[in-house]
Design a protein around this motif. Structure first.
Motif, PDB file in Angstrom:
ATOM      1  N   LEU A  32      32.100-129.856  65.029  1.00  0.00           N
ATOM      2  CA  LEU A  32      33.214-129.989  65.984  1.00  0.00           C
ATOM      3  C   LEU A  32      33.436-131.466  66.307  1.00  0.00           C
ATOM      4  N   THR A  33      34.122-132.165  65.398  1.00  0.00           N
ATOM      5  CA  THR A  33      34.367-133.602  65.567  1.00  0.00           C
ATOM      6  C   THR A  33      35.600-133.830  66.438  1.00  0.00           C
ATOM      7  N   GLU A  34      35.851-135.100  66.713  1.00  0.00           N
ATOM      8  CA  GLU A  34      37.048-135.443  67.468  1.00  0.00           C
ATOM      9  C   GLU A  34      38.314-135.045  66.695  1.00  0.00           C
ATOM     10  N   GLU A  35      38.223-135.175  65.378  1.00  0.00           N
ATOM     11  CA  GLU A  35      39.378-134.808  64.552  1.00  0.00           C
ATOM     12  C   GLU A  35      39.648-133.294  64.650  1.00  0.00           C
ATOM     13  N   VAL A  36      38.580-132.501  64.661  1.00  0.00           N
ATOM     14  CA  VAL A  36      38.750-131.049  64.810  1.00  0.00           C
ATOM     15  C   VAL A  36      39.405-130.725  66.151  1.00  0.00           C
ATOM     16  N   ALA A  37      38.913-131.396  67.204  1.00  0.00           N
ATOM     17  CA  ALA A  37      39.478-131.157  68.531  1.00  0.00           C
ATOM     18  C   ALA A  37      40.968-131.502  68.547  1.00  0.00           C
ATOM     19  N   HIS A  38      41.316-132.608  67.866  1.00  0.00           N
ATOM     20  CA  HIS A  38      42.730-132.974  67.791  1.00  0.00           C
ATOM     21  C   HIS A  38      43.520-131.920  67.017  1.00  0.00           C
ATOM     22  N   GLY A  39      42.915-131.411  65.947  1.00  0.00           N
ATOM     23  CA  GLY A  39      43.560-130.352  65.168  1.00  0.00           C
ATOM     24  C   GLY A  39      43.800-129.115  66.012  1.00  0.00           C
ATOM     25  N   VAL A  67      41.797-119.394  55.708  1.00  0.00           N
ATOM     26  CA  VAL A  67      42.776-119.933  54.756  1.00  0.00           C
ATOM     27  C   VAL A  67      42.156-121.065  53.943  1.00  0.00           C
ATOM     28  N   TYR A  68      41.179-121.740  54.528  1.00  0.00           N
ATOM     29  CA  TYR A  68      40.512-122.831  53.810  1.00  0.00           C
ATOM     30  C   TYR A  68      39.855-122.299  52.532  1.00  0.00           C
ATOM     31  N   THR A  69      39.150-121.173  52.651  1.00  0.00           N
ATOM     32  CA  THR A  69      38.539-120.599  51.439  1.00  0.00           C
ATOM     33  C   THR A  69      39.593-119.979  50.527  1.00  0.00           C
ATOM     34  N   ARG A  70      40.629-119.349  51.128  1.00  0.00           N
ATOM     35  CA  ARG A  70      41.686-118.751  50.299  1.00  0.00           C
ATOM     36  C   ARG A  70      42.374-119.823  49.470  1.00  0.00           C
ATOM     37  N   GLU A  86      43.536-130.528  51.026  1.00  0.00           N
ATOM     38  CA  GLU A  86      44.792-131.061  50.476  1.00  0.00           C
ATOM     39  C   GLU A  86      45.810-129.938  50.286  1.00  0.00           C
ATOM     40  N   ALA A  87      45.318-128.801  49.813  1.00  0.00           N
ATOM     41  CA  ALA A  87      46.233-127.683  49.573  1.00  0.00           C
ATOM     42  C   ALA A  87      46.866-127.216  50.886  1.00  0.00           C
ATOM     43  N   ILE A  88      46.064-127.163  51.949  1.00  0.00           N
ATOM     44  CA  ILE A  88      46.608-126.749  53.252  1.00  0.00           C
ATOM     45  C   ILE A  88      47.640-127.765  53.731  1.00  0.00           C
ATOM     46  N   MET A  89      47.270-129.049  53.635  1.00  0.00           N
ATOM     47  CA  MET A  89      48.199-130.098  54.086  1.00  0.00           C
ATOM     48  C   MET A  89      49.498-130.036  53.306  1.00  0.00           C
ATOM     49  N   SER A 143      52.720-136.125  60.896  1.00  0.00           N
ATOM     50  CA  SER A 143      52.259-137.325  60.194  1.00  0.00           C
ATOM     51  C   SER A 143      51.052-136.946  59.332  1.00  0.00           C
ATOM     52  N   ASP A 144      50.627-137.859  58.464  1.00  0.00           N
ATOM     53  CA  ASP A 144      49.493-137.550  57.589  1.00  0.00           C
ATOM     54  C   ASP A 144      48.213-137.323  58.384  1.00  0.00           C
ATOM     55  N   GLU A 145      48.014-138.116  59.460  1.00  0.00           N
ATOM     56  CA  GLU A 145      46.803-137.894  60.274  1.00  0.00           C
ATOM     57  C   GLU A 145      46.833-136.523  60.928  1.00  0.00           C
ATOM     58  N   GLU A 146      48.005-136.138  61.395  1.00  0.00           N
ATOM     59  CA  GLU A 146      48.117-134.829  62.048  1.00  0.00           C
ATOM     60  C   GLU A 146      47.830-133.702  61.062  1.00  0.00           C
ATOM     61  N   LEU A 147      48.366-133.843  59.844  1.00  0.00           N
ATOM     62  CA  LEU A 147      48.097-132.824  58.819  1.00  0.00           C
ATOM     63  C   LEU A 147      46.606-132.733  58.532  1.00  0.00           C
ATOM     64  N   ALA A 148      45.960-133.904  58.447  1.00  0.00           N
ATOM     65  CA  ALA A 148      44.526-133.921  58.154  1.00  0.00           C
ATOM     66  C   ALA A 148      43.744-133.259  59.284  1.00  0.00           C
ATOM     67  N   ALA A 149      44.157-133.522  60.528  1.00  0.00           N
ATOM     68  CA  ALA A 149      43.446-132.935  61.672  1.00  0.00           C
ATOM     69  C   ALA A 149      43.587-131.412  61.674  1.00  0.00           C
ATOM     70  N   LEU A 150      44.800-130.925  61.388  1.00  0.00           N
ATOM     71  CA  LEU A 150      45.002-129.469  61.339  1.00  0.00           C
ATOM     72  C   LEU A 150      44.155-128.834  60.232  1.00  0.00           C
ATOM     73  N   ALA A 151      44.137-129.486  59.072  1.00  0.00           N
ATOM     74  CA  ALA A 151      43.353-128.946  57.957  1.00  0.00           C
ATOM     75  C   ALA A 151      41.865-128.963  58.304  1.00  0.00           C
ATOM     76  N   GLU A 152      41.428-130.024  58.947  1.00  0.00           N
ATOM     77  CA  GLU A 152      40.018-130.132  59.338  1.00  0.00           C
ATOM     78  C   GLU A 152      39.664-129.027  60.345  1.00  0.00           C
ATOM     79  N   PHE A 153      40.598-128.761  61.269  1.00  0.00           N
ATOM     80  CA  PHE A 153      40.382-127.681  62.243  1.00  0.00           C
ATOM     81  C   PHE A 153      40.270-126.323  61.533  1.00  0.00           C
ATOM     82  N   LEU A 154      41.132-126.096  60.535  1.00  0.00           N
ATOM     83  CA  LEU A 154      41.076-124.819  59.817  1.00  0.00           C
ATOM     84  C   LEU A 154      39.811-124.713  58.967  1.00  0.00           C
ATOM     85  N   LYS A 155      39.321-125.864  58.469  1.00  0.00           N
ATOM     86  CA  LYS A 155      38.052-125.856  57.724  1.00  0.00           C
ATOM     87  C   LYS A 155      36.907-125.492  58.674  1.00  0.00           C
TER      88      LYS A 155
END
Ligand code: HEM
Ligand code: HEM
Ligand SMILES: [Fe+2]
Lengths: 144, 461
Positions: free
Chosen positions: A45-52, A81-84, A90-93, A116-128
Motif C-alpha cells: 500500500l504505497t503512496e501511489e496506490v493511495a493516490h490511485g 483485471v490485473y491478472t485478466r 501497461e495494458a490497463i493504462m 495524465s500518465d501519472e494518474e493512469l499509472a496510479a490507477l493501474a498500481e491500485f488495481l494491481k
C-alpha cells in the motif's frame, strides 16, 4: 403470544441480547483488525496506490464496475483485471486511455477521463494492489 | 389527527413522493442503458444515473422516516411537538441540500464536483451509496441532529411508549452509524469493512427497528388491538433483528480480504436473519385477524399487510438465497444481488413509508378516518401494480443472475462479462417493461390523492 411470556421478559431479551451481540461483534472486529495484515496486502500500500484509490473514488468507477464483488454490475469486475490483462499495468493504462469520447455506438460505454500518465499509472498500481488482496479464492475464475 | 403539530409531517411526505418519482425515472434510464449501451452517453453516463437513482431512494426514505416520526411522536407522547418551526426549517435545509447535490451530479463531471466541494480535505466520496459530497454528508448529520433533538425533547416531556422508544433508538442509531461514512482509510479492505457498518447495519439492523415501530403504530391504530400484545411482539421482533443482524454483517466479509472465520459467522447468523421478517408477517396478520374494530381505511391495511409479506420475500427469502458462503462465492456481485436489493428495499422500506403515508395523509388533509371509496380503490390498484411489477423486476433479474453465474462463473468454459451480458439481454428488456408498469402504478398512486376528493368518506363495514 402466550400469557406467561411477559412484555418485560421480551424487553430484557432485546436489551440483553443486543448488548451481548454488539460486544461480540466488537471483539470479532478487534480480532479481524489484528489478523488483517496477513490478507489485506498492506505492505504494497504505497503512496501511489493511495493516490490511485483516490482517483478511483473521485471518478466514481464503482458506479459502473464492481471491485471485489461490490459496486455496480454494469461493467466488468476489476478486482482481478490485473491478472485478466496478463499481469500488465501497461495494458490497463492503455485500455483506460483509449476510450472514445463519444462511446462505442450501441455498446455499453466507458467515459474518456483524460488522465495524465501519472494518474493512469496510479490507477493501474491500485488495481494491481487490489488483485493481490487475499480474498479467499474469489473470484471463481479469471472472468471475474 | 390529534395534535396540530403532527401536520409538519405533510411536507415531508409530499417531498418523499416527489423524489420517489425522480428515482423511478432514473431507474428507467438505467434499465435502458443496460440494453442500449450508448443511450444518453456521454451526457448522462450510467454511473451518474445510478447515483441519482440510489441517492434519491435513500433521501426520500429518510424524508419518509422523518415524516413518520413527526406524525407519530406527538401522538404517542400525547403532547405537541417541541418545535414545529425547527421541523419546517430542517425540511427546507434537507430538500435544498438534496436538490443541489443531485444537480451537482448531473451538471458537472463527478471529479469536478469533488474538487468544487473540497473532497480532498476529507475524502469520503466515490463509494457506493455514499457518493454525496462531504459537505452534503455534514449537512445530513446536522439535519439529523436537529431532528433528533426536536423529537427527543417531545418524547422526554410526554408519555413514553414502547413504540416511541423503539423508534427513537432506531433513529439515533441510524445517525450514529452514518458517522462511519466519514471514515475512509487508504486500506481498501478496511474501507470496505466499515462501509458495511453504514449499509448493512442500517438495512439489516436499525432500520428494522424503525420499520417495526411504524408497523406497530399503524396496526394499533387500524386494529385497536391492546398495546400490551403489540409491545411484546415489537420487542421480540427487534430483539431477533439485532441478535441475527449484527453478526450477520459477516455475510459481507467472505470475499473482501477479511479472515476466513467470517465464512462461518456470516453464514450461520445471516441464515437466521429471515426470522424477524417472518415474525413481522405473522404479527401483522395476527393483529388484523384479532382486530377489535373495522377501520374504514382499507388501503392502509393493505399496505401494512403488504409490507410485512414483501419484506419477508425480498429480505428473507431472496436474502437467504445467496447468503450462505458457498452460494455467495458464485453469486457475489451479480444480478442476483440486484434482484434481492430491489425487492428488499421495496418490500421493507418503500412500502413501510407508503403504509404510514396511507394512514396519516387522509387525517392531515381533514378526513376523520379515511379517504373516499373511490380514492381508496385507485390507491389499491396502485398498490397491486407497483408490487406485482416489482416482483417481476425481481424475477427477471433473478433469471438474468442465474444465467450470468452459470455462463461466467460456473460452466466448464467461463465466458467474459460483456459476452454474457449480451446473451442475457432479453431479461433486461423484460425488466424494463416491468419498470414502465411500475411507473404507471406510481402515477396512479399520485392520482389517488386527487380523485374522489369531494366524495364522502368511506365507512367501515
Ligand atoms: C421502488 C423501486 C426501486 C427500488 C427500491 C430500487 C432500488 C435500487 C437499489 C437499492 C439499487 C442498488 C442495487 C445494488 O447495488 O444491488 C438499484 C440499482 C438499479 N436499479 Fe433500482 N430500484 C427501484 C426501481 C427501479 C426500476 C423501476 C428500474 C428500471 C426499470 C431500476 C433499475 C435499476 C438499475 C438498472 C440499477 C443498477 C444495477 C447495477 O448496478 O448494475 N430500479 N435500485
Ligand atoms: C430489508 C432488508 C434488506 C435490504 C434493504 C437489503 C438490501 C441489500 C442491498 C441493496 C444489497 C447490495 C449491496 C451492494 O450494493 O453491494 C444487499 C446485499 C446482500 N444482502 Fe441484503 N438486504 C436486506 C436484508 C437481507 C437479509 C435478511 C439477508 C440474508 C438473509 C441479506 C443478504 C444479503 C447478501 C448475502 C448480500 C451480498 C450480496 C453479494 O455478495 O453481492 N439481505 N442487500
Ligand atoms: Fe447484509
Amino acid at each position: 403470544m402466550s400469557g406467561s411470556f411477559t412484555k418485560s421478559m421480551a424487553r430484557n431479551i432485546f436489551y440483553g441480547g443486543s448488548m451481548f451481540f454488539i460486544l461480540l461483534f466488537l471483539v470479532l472486529t478487534l480480532d479481524t483488525n489484528r489478523k488483517l495484515p496477513l490478507t489485506d496486502n498492506r505492505h504494497n500500500l504505497t503512496e501511489e496506490v493511495a493516490h490511485g484509490k483516490y482517483l478511483w473514488e473521485v471518478n466514481n468507477c464503482v458506479g459502473c464496475h464492481s471491485l471485489l464483488g461490490e459496486g455496480a454490475y454494469f461493467a466488468p469486475e476489476l478486482g482481478n483485471v490485473y491478472t485478466r490483462f496478463g499481469n500488465s499495468k501497461e495494458a490497463i493504462m492503455g485500455y483506460i486511455k483509449s476510450r472514445p469520447v463519444d462511446g462505442i455506438p450501441g455498446r455499453r460505454s466507458m467515459p474518456q477521463f483524460n488522465f495524465s500518465d501519472e494518474e493512469l499509472a496510479a490507477l493501474a498500481e491500485f488495481l494491481k494492489y487490489t488483485s493481490e488482496i487475499d480474498a479467499a479464492g474469489w473470484p471463481p475464475n479469471i472472468q471475474g | 389527527m390529534q395534535y396540530q403539530s403532527q401536520a409538519v409531517a405533510k411536507p415531508y411526505f409530499i417531498a418523499a413522493i416527489a423524489l420517489f418519482v425522480g428515482q423511478i425515472l432514473f431507474g428507467l434510464i438505467l434499465g435502458l442503458q443496460y440494453v442500449v449501451g450508448d443511450f444518453l452517453f456521454p451526457e448522462i453516463p450510467f454511473n451518474v444515473a445510478r447515483m441519482v437513482h440510489t441517492n434519491l431512494l435513500i433521501v426520500w426514505l429518510l424524508f419518509g422516516f422523518m415524516g413518520a416520526a413527526y406524525y407519530m411522536i406527538p401522538e404517542e407522547s400525547e403532547t405537541e411537538l417541541h418545535s414545529p418551526k425547527l421541523a419546517l426549517l430542517l425540511f427546507w435545509v434537507f430538500l435544498v441540500a438534496g436538490a443541489l447535490t443531485v444537480v451537482g451530479y448531473l451538471a458537472v463531471p463527478y471529479a469536478t464536483l469533488a474538487k468544487m466541494t473540497g473532497n480532498e480535505l476529507l475524502p469520503t466520496m466515490g463509494r457506493e451509496f455514499l457518493e454525496q459530497p462531504t459537505i452534503t454528508k455534514i449537512g445530513i448529520v446536522v439535519v439529523m441532529l436537529g431532528f433528533l433533538y426536536n423529537v427527543g425533547m417531545t418524547v422526554l416531556k410526554g408519555r413514553k411508549t414502547t413504540v416511541s422508544v423503539v423508534l427513537m433508538i432506531g433513529l439515533v442509531l441510524l445517525a450514529v452509524l452514518f458517522l462511519f461514512a466519514f471514515y475512509n482509510p487508504h486500506n481498501l479492505v478496511k474501507d470496505k469493512f466499515y462501509w458495511w457498518w453504514v449499509v448493512h447495519l442500517w438495512v439489516e439492523g436499525v432500520w428494522e427497528l424503525i420499520m417495526a415501530s411504524i408497523l406497530a403504530f399503524v396496526l394499533i391504530k387500524i386494529t385497536g388491538v391492546d398495546r400490551e400484545v403489540v409491545d411484546k411482539w415489537l420487542y421480540v421482533i427487534i430483539a431477533l433483528a439485532l441478535i441475527t443482524g449484527i453478526i450477520g454483517t459477516g455475510h459481507h466479509y467472505y470475499y473482501i480480504g477479511t479472515p476466513t472465520y467470517w465464512l462461518w459467522w456470516g453464514s450461520i447468523f445471516s441464515a437466521l436473519e429471515p426470522i424477524p421478517f417472518f415474525m413481522m408477517t405473522v404479527f401483522a396478520f395476527n393483529m388484523v385477524n384479532k382486530r377489535r374494530r373495522n377501520h374504514p381505511n382499507k388501503a392502509a391495511t393493505l399496505w401494512a399487510l403488504g409490507t410485512a409479506v414483501m419484506a419477508f420475500l425480498g429480505a428473507g427469502v431472496w436474502g437467504f438465497m445467496h447468503t450462505l458462503a458457498p452460494v455467495n462465492f458464485y453469486t457475489h456481485g451479480s444480478q442476483i444481488t440486484a434482484a434481492h436489493g430491489h425487492l428488499a428495499f421495496y418490500g421493507a422500506y418503500v412500502m413501510i413509508v407508503l403504509t404510514m403515508i396511507s394512514y396519516a395523509m387522509p387525517l392531515m388533509r381533514g378526513r376523520a378516518a379515511a379517504n373516499s371509496n373511490k380514492s381508496q380503490v385507485v390507491e389499491m390498484w396502485s398498490f397491486w401494480l407497483m408490487t406485482v411489477s416489482m416482483v417481476f423486476i425481481t424475477l427477471f433479474l433473478t433469471g438474468a443472475g442465474i444465467l450470468q453465474v452459470w455462463l461466467q462463473r460456473y460452466s466448464e468454459d467461463p465466458q467474459p462479462f460483456m459476452v454474457v451480458q449480451e446473451k442475457i439481454a432479453l431479461f433486461y428488456w423484460m425488466r424494463e417493461v416491468a419498470g414502465v408498469i411500475f411507473l404507471i402504478g406510481l402515477l396512479l398512486y399520485i392520482a389517488s390523492f386527487f380523485v374522489g376528493r369531494n366524495e364522502p368518506e368511506a365507512v367501515a363495514k
